[in-house]
Design a protein around this motif. Sequence first.
Motif, PDB file in Angstrom:
ATOM      1  N   GLY A 146       0.876  -1.120   0.014  1.00 27.99           N
ATOM      2  CA  GLY A 146       0.154  -0.100  -0.058  1.00 27.99           C
ATOM      3  C   GLY A 146       0.789   1.322   0.049  1.00 27.99           C
ATOM      4  N   TYR A 147       0.153   2.439   0.137  1.00 24.51           N
ATOM      5  CA  TYR A 147       0.797   3.731  -0.014  1.00 24.51           C
ATOM      6  C   TYR A 147       1.537   3.974   1.199  1.00 24.51           C
ATOM      7  CZ  TYR A 147       1.265   8.934  -0.475  1.00 24.51           C
ATOM      8  OH  TYR A 147       1.527   9.883  -0.625  1.00 24.51           O
ATOM      9  N   GLY A 148       3.071   4.392   0.962  1.00 22.62           N
ATOM     10  CA  GLY A 148       3.825   4.767   2.179  1.00 22.62           C
ATOM     11  C   GLY A 148       4.381   3.631   2.817  1.00 22.62           C
ATOM     12  N   SER A 149       4.141   2.515   2.323  1.00 20.01           N
ATOM     13  CA  SER A 149       4.921   1.379   2.792  1.00 20.01           C
ATOM     14  C   SER A 149       6.054   0.917   2.057  1.00 20.01           C
ATOM     15  CB  SER A 149       3.780   0.287   2.851  1.00 20.01           C
ATOM     16  OG  SER A 149       4.248  -0.945   3.709  1.00 20.01           O
ATOM     17  N   ASN A 150       6.427  -0.450   2.102  1.00 18.44           N
ATOM     18  CA  ASN A 150       7.326  -1.102   0.969  1.00 18.44           C
ATOM     19  C   ASN A 150       7.251  -2.509   0.876  1.00 18.44           C
ATOM     20  OD1 ASN A 150       8.687  -2.354   3.106  1.00 18.44           O
ATOM     21  ND2 ASN A 150       9.480  -0.459   3.999  1.00 18.44           N
ATOM     22  N   GLU A 151       8.186  -3.209   0.219  1.00 15.31           N
ATOM     23  CA  GLU A 151       8.075  -4.513  -0.307  1.00 15.31           C
ATOM     24  C   GLU A 151       8.314  -5.406   0.750  1.00 15.31           C
ATOM     25  OE1 GLU A 151      12.649  -3.308  -0.521  1.00 15.31           O
ATOM     26  OE2 GLU A 151      10.506  -2.595  -0.670  1.00 15.31           O
ATOM     27  N   GLN A 152       8.677  -4.934   2.109  1.00 20.29           N
ATOM     28  CA  GLN A 152       8.758  -5.788   3.389  1.00 20.29           C
ATOM     29  C   GLN A 152       7.394  -6.167   3.915  1.00 20.29           C
ATOM     30  OE1 GLN A 152      11.077  -7.528   4.364  1.00 20.29           O
ATOM     31  NE2 GLN A 152      12.955  -6.482   3.254  1.00 20.29           N
ATOM     32  N   ASP A 153       6.373  -5.437   3.782  1.00 25.80           N
ATOM     33  CA  ASP A 153       4.962  -5.248   4.474  1.00 25.80           C
ATOM     34  C   ASP A 153       4.289  -6.571   4.248  1.00 25.80           C
ATOM     35  OD1 ASP A 153       2.804  -4.434   5.713  1.00 25.80           O
ATOM     36  OD2 ASP A 153       2.085  -3.257   4.192  1.00 25.80           O
TER      37      ASP A 153
ATOM     38  N   PRO B 291       7.481   2.268  -7.178  1.00 25.73           N
ATOM     39  CA  PRO B 291       8.456   3.151  -7.885  1.00 25.73           C
ATOM     40  C   PRO B 291       8.742   4.616  -7.357  1.00 25.73           C
ATOM     41  CG  PRO B 291       6.542   2.935  -9.499  1.00 25.73           C
ATOM     42  CD  PRO B 291       6.170   2.125  -8.320  1.00 25.73           C
ATOM     43  N   ARG B 292       7.610   4.986  -6.639  1.00 27.45           N
ATOM     44  CA  ARG B 292       7.944   6.456  -6.339  1.00 27.45           C
ATOM     45  C   ARG B 292       8.025   6.383  -5.030  1.00 27.45           C
ATOM     46  NH1 ARG B 292       5.338   8.878 -10.406  1.00 27.45           N
ATOM     47  NH2 ARG B 292       5.287  10.957  -9.527  1.00 27.45           N
ATOM     48  N   ASN B 293       8.845   7.864  -4.464  1.00 29.91           N
ATOM     49  CA  ASN B 293       8.974   7.809  -3.067  1.00 29.91           C
ATOM     50  C   ASN B 293       8.130   8.742  -2.190  1.00 29.91           C
ATOM     51  OD1 ASN B 293      11.676   6.508  -2.865  1.00 29.91           O
ATOM     52  ND2 ASN B 293      12.267   8.401  -4.111  1.00 29.91           N
ATOM     53  N   THR B 294       7.726   8.467  -1.071  1.00 27.24           N
ATOM     54  CA  THR B 294       6.719   9.135  -0.163  1.00 27.24           C
ATOM     55  C   THR B 294       7.622   9.396   1.101  1.00 27.24           C
ATOM     56  OG1 THR B 294       5.979   7.160   1.117  1.00 27.24           O
ATOM     57  CG2 THR B 294       4.879   7.670  -0.789  1.00 27.24           C
ATOM     58  N   GLN B 295       6.996  10.161   1.804  1.00 23.67           N
ATOM     59  CA  GLN B 295       7.726  10.633   3.028  1.00 23.67           C
ATOM     60  C   GLN B 295       7.981   9.614   3.979  1.00 23.67           C
ATOM     61  OE1 GLN B 295       4.283  12.783   4.411  1.00 23.67           O
ATOM     62  NE2 GLN B 295       5.426  14.699   4.728  1.00 23.67           N
ATOM     63  N   PHE B 296       9.086   9.767   4.827  1.00 24.11           N
ATOM     64  CA  PHE B 296       9.113   8.559   5.900  1.00 24.11           C
ATOM     65  C   PHE B 296       9.657   7.321   5.168  1.00 24.11           C
ATOM     66  CE2 PHE B 296       5.496  10.940   7.482  1.00 24.11           C
ATOM     67  CZ  PHE B 296       6.143  11.914   8.447  1.00 24.11           C
ATOM     68  N   GLU B 297      10.459   7.539   3.914  1.00 27.21           N
ATOM     69  CA  GLU B 297      11.250   6.358   3.495  1.00 27.21           C
ATOM     70  C   GLU B 297      10.177   5.410   2.903  1.00 27.21           C
ATOM     71  OE1 GLU B 297      14.309   4.864   6.026  1.00 27.21           O
ATOM     72  OE2 GLU B 297      15.111   7.004   6.235  1.00 27.21           O
ATOM     73  N   GLY B 298       8.916   5.708   2.758  1.00 27.63           N
ATOM     74  CA  GLY B 298       7.825   4.674   2.161  1.00 27.63           C
ATOM     75  C   GLY B 298       7.983   5.002   0.625  1.00 27.63           C
ATOM     76  N   PHE B 299       7.053   4.189   0.143  1.00 27.86           N
ATOM     77  CA  PHE B 299       6.812   4.336  -1.422  1.00 27.86           C
ATOM     78  C   PHE B 299       5.226   4.249  -1.962  1.00 27.86           C
ATOM     79  CE2 PHE B 299      11.032   2.494  -0.152  1.00 27.86           C
ATOM     80  CZ  PHE B 299      11.947   3.065  -1.064  1.00 27.86           C
ATOM     81  N   SER B 300       5.292   4.506  -3.094  1.00 27.07           N
ATOM     82  CA  SER B 300       3.748   4.602  -3.503  1.00 27.07           C
ATOM     83  C   SER B 300       3.735   4.421  -5.313  1.00 27.07           C
ATOM     84  CB  SER B 300       2.976   5.882  -3.440  1.00 27.07           C
ATOM     85  OG  SER B 300       3.700   6.920  -4.480  1.00 27.07           O
ATOM     86  N   TRP B 301       2.634   3.904  -5.569  1.00 28.77           N
ATOM     87  CA  TRP B 301       2.452   3.286  -6.838  1.00 28.77           C
ATOM     88  C   TRP B 301       1.877   4.723  -7.550  1.00 28.77           C
ATOM     89  CZ3 TRP B 301       4.479  -1.066  -8.203  1.00 28.77           C
ATOM     90  CH2 TRP B 301       4.763  -2.206  -7.030  1.00 28.77           C
ATOM     91  N   TYR B 302       1.271   5.574  -7.049  1.00 20.03           N
ATOM     92  CA  TYR B 302       0.814   6.722  -7.540  1.00 20.03           C
ATOM     93  C   TYR B 302       0.426   7.739  -6.458  1.00 20.03           C
ATOM     94  CZ  TYR B 302      -3.398   4.245  -6.682  1.00 20.03           C
ATOM     95  OH  TYR B 302      -4.514   3.588  -6.123  1.00 20.03           O
ATOM     96  N   ASP B 303       0.396   8.827  -6.779  1.00 19.23           N
ATOM     97  CA  ASP B 303      -0.275   9.749  -5.655  1.00 19.23           C
ATOM     98  C   ASP B 303      -1.542   9.818  -5.647  1.00 19.23           C
ATOM     99  OD1 ASP B 303       2.452  10.868  -5.868  1.00 19.23           O
ATOM    100  OD2 ASP B 303       2.069  12.714  -7.186  1.00 19.23           O
TER     101      ASP B 303
END
Length: 212
Positions: free
Chosen positions: A25-32, A52-64
């Motif tokens: 999910g949004y703001g998470s990562n592959e470990q989740d 592929p996209r960076n979010t705050q707090f070192e998370g990632f997102s698929w889209y905004d």
Amino acid sequence: MNLDYIVREPENITKNTTILFMLHGYGSNEQDLFSFRETLPKDWLIVSFRAPRNTQFEGFSWYDIDFNNPENFVDIPQATQSLNSIMESILKIVTHYEITEGKTNLCGFSQGGILCYALALKYPEMFNYVACLSSYPEEKLLTGIVKDKKKLEKLRFFVSHGTDDAVIPLEWGRKAADLLYDLGCYFTFREYMSGHGVNQKNYIDLMDFFSK
């Protein structure tokens, strides 16, 4: 675009190995979602992608996401780009392991689940078991989906949602039941007393779905 991912390989990989792709999910990562591997079948190949996209707090997102604008909640061009990257990566990985006969399954949470609906319904010949957790089918990503019941018949959906989800309303999640029913897809739809997450009962039911 090649996505980063982590993988758990079973002892033996054959052309019939089942492979499960996970989309966080949004703001998470592959470990989740990868933590689920402990209770998933031992002979499965499990691949968990990093968005592929960076979010705050070192998370990632698929889209905004625009939380203030439910009409345009999803950035569609970014989501479409992610869908293409995921599909490209899935095909590469399946080819790399030479899995020609095995089942290919999907599991996505929230943003990842939204993309799982689009992947499964656009490319139903590719997938089998599809779990969409705390998500909903985004109409703008479902233009041009396959409606031929014959092509959809090997898909099996597990859809779950928390009754107190403050991120993606339960009403949105329920749209999945209407959509899948109209398409004639096999699905299980479950609601749990929880927020935006997977509680223990939900987890047990999910594992039950995948072990069938």
